[in-house]
Design an enzyme around this catalytic site. Structure first.
Site, PDB file in Angstrom:
ATOM      1  N   ILE A 135       0.830  -1.207   0.000  1.00 17.46           N
ATOM      2  CA  ILE A 135       0.000   0.000   0.000  1.00 17.46           C
ATOM      3  C   ILE A 135       0.867   1.261   0.000  1.00 17.46           C
ATOM      4  CG2 ILE A 135      -1.628   1.310   1.434  1.00 17.46           C
ATOM      5  CD1 ILE A 135      -2.756  -1.476   2.355  1.00 17.46           C
ATOM      6  N   ASP A 194      15.084   0.788   9.732  1.00 13.88           N
ATOM      7  CA  ASP A 194      13.985   0.158  10.459  1.00 13.88           C
ATOM      8  C   ASP A 194      13.317   1.244  11.308  1.00 13.88           C
ATOM      9  OD1 ASP A 194      12.386  -1.312  12.286  1.00 13.88           O
ATOM     10  OD2 ASP A 194      13.713  -3.048  12.100  1.00 13.88           O
ATOM     11  N   SER A 215      -3.925   2.687   9.329  1.00 18.20           N
ATOM     12  CA  SER A 215      -4.456   1.941  10.458  1.00 18.20           C
ATOM     13  C   SER A 215      -5.042   0.607   9.968  1.00 18.20           C
ATOM     14  CB  SER A 215      -5.516   2.802  11.164  1.00 18.20           C
ATOM     15  OG  SER A 215      -5.947   2.166  12.342  1.00 18.20           O
ATOM     16  N   LYS A 236      -2.724  -0.896  16.420  1.00 17.46           N
ATOM     17  CA  LYS A 236      -3.470   0.027  15.555  1.00 17.46           C
ATOM     18  C   LYS A 236      -4.418   0.916  16.362  1.00 17.46           C
ATOM     19  CE  LYS A 236      -1.801  -1.231  11.468  1.00 17.46           C
ATOM     20  NZ  LYS A 236      -0.893  -0.353  10.691  1.00 17.46           N
TER      21      LYS A 236
END
Ligand code: COA
Length: 266
Positions: free
Chosen positions: A24, A69, A146, A164
């Site tokens: 995404i 990271d 989220s 989340k």
């Protein structure tokens, strides 16, 4: 695939996308570049970032990479400083870096729980905190990725639910604290999205995929392009009065999803 908007909505803007090397985050970065933004892709693996950055450049876009990271604040801070030095003040910050695996609480090690909390929640904090000094004020837009796990308990997803939920409230708190400086902060909550690592892990079989599709009101998986178009809207001037919002882009799944398992029992 190009999105539905047909203008250079982000000309000259600088977007940083964590998790930008795949999934995404990558599609959002591509969409921003199509609309004229210079994009910094952040992720753990240099090879994936290089491939994603090259794809953007070969389509005429401008991109750079930072391999790190997000759990490591000491690495995040100088990388964001360098991004600012090279591409200018940050107009768009997308926190998309995330980890997931299905596991029951009783079968999850403390380190496994912590890994997801650290990537999703602490990583979002680290990115926003390190970027704060370099965000365009006024005008910057933060988008945290989220999940419906933030508000719906889902079996085998305790680590993601906890992380989340924190991401949603962290982001909405940023909207309050940083709003007076003209910084907006919103969440995007994807549903079952095609061709993503998350769904490959959560619904690995044709049967599990069909089960999820049947439970989504729109009766299909979403696409990364649909999420990218929402991100583009949220960081454009068309959304200039929207902050502290959580936008679902899930075909209505969160309306009907119960506390039954989304994920296969591992
Ligand atoms: N089941 C149970 N525990 C698991 C697991 C699984 N499938 N995958 C990882 N863990 C545990 C490990 O056992 C380890 O705990 P331990 O030290 O007690 O054994 C802990 O998680 C950390 O795992 P590690 O291998 O060191 O990986 P990491 O910290 O670098 O990253 C993830 C962990 C979850 C992020 C990794 O699985 C990953 O990279 N996933 C791909 C990204 C992804 O899922 N993206 C989609 C997000 S929606």
């Amino acid at each position: 695939m190009p999105g539905i908007f047909r203008d250079h909505l982000l000309l000259g803007k600088h977007a940083i996308v964590t998790g930008g090397g795949s999934g995404i985050g990558q599609r959002m970065a591509e969409r921003f570049a199509e609309h004229g933004a210079k994009v910094t892709l952040v992720g753990r693996k240099q090879e994936k970032l290089d491939a994603a950055a090259e794809a953007i450049r070969s389509s005429g876009g401008t991109s750079r990479t930072a391999a790190l990271d997000v759990r490591d604040y000491a690495a995040v801070e100088p990388a964001i400083q360098k991004a600012r030095d090279e591409f200018g003040a940050i107009d768009i910050l997308v926190c998309a870096a995330a980890g997931n695996f299905p596991a029951p609480v009783a079968g999850m090690s403390a380190n496994g729980f912590k890994a997801v909390i650290d990537i999703d929640l602490v990583g979002t904090f680290n990115t926003c905190r390190a970027a704060y000094a370099h965000l365009r004020k006024p005008g910057a837009s933060i988008i945290s990725i989220s999940a419906s796990q933030a508000s719906i308990p889902i079996a085998y997803q305790a680590h993601v639910c906890a992380a989340k939920a924190g991401v949603d409230l962290l982001t909405r708190t940023l909207a309050i604290e940083w709003g007076p400086e003209g910084i907006r902060a919103n969440c995007i909550t994807p549903g079952a999205t095609d061709d993503t690592e998350g769904m490959r892990r959560l619904t690995p079989t044709p049967e599990s995929r069909r089960r999820v599709e049947q439970s989504v009101p729109l009766r299909r998986y979403g696409t990364k392009d649909e999420l990218a178009d929402l991100a583009l809207f949220l960081c454009s001037d068309a959304a200039s009065y929207i902050t502290g919002a959580v936008y679902y882009c899930d075909g209505g799944h969160s309306l009907v999803r119960s506390t039954l398992a989304l994920a296969e029992q591992p």
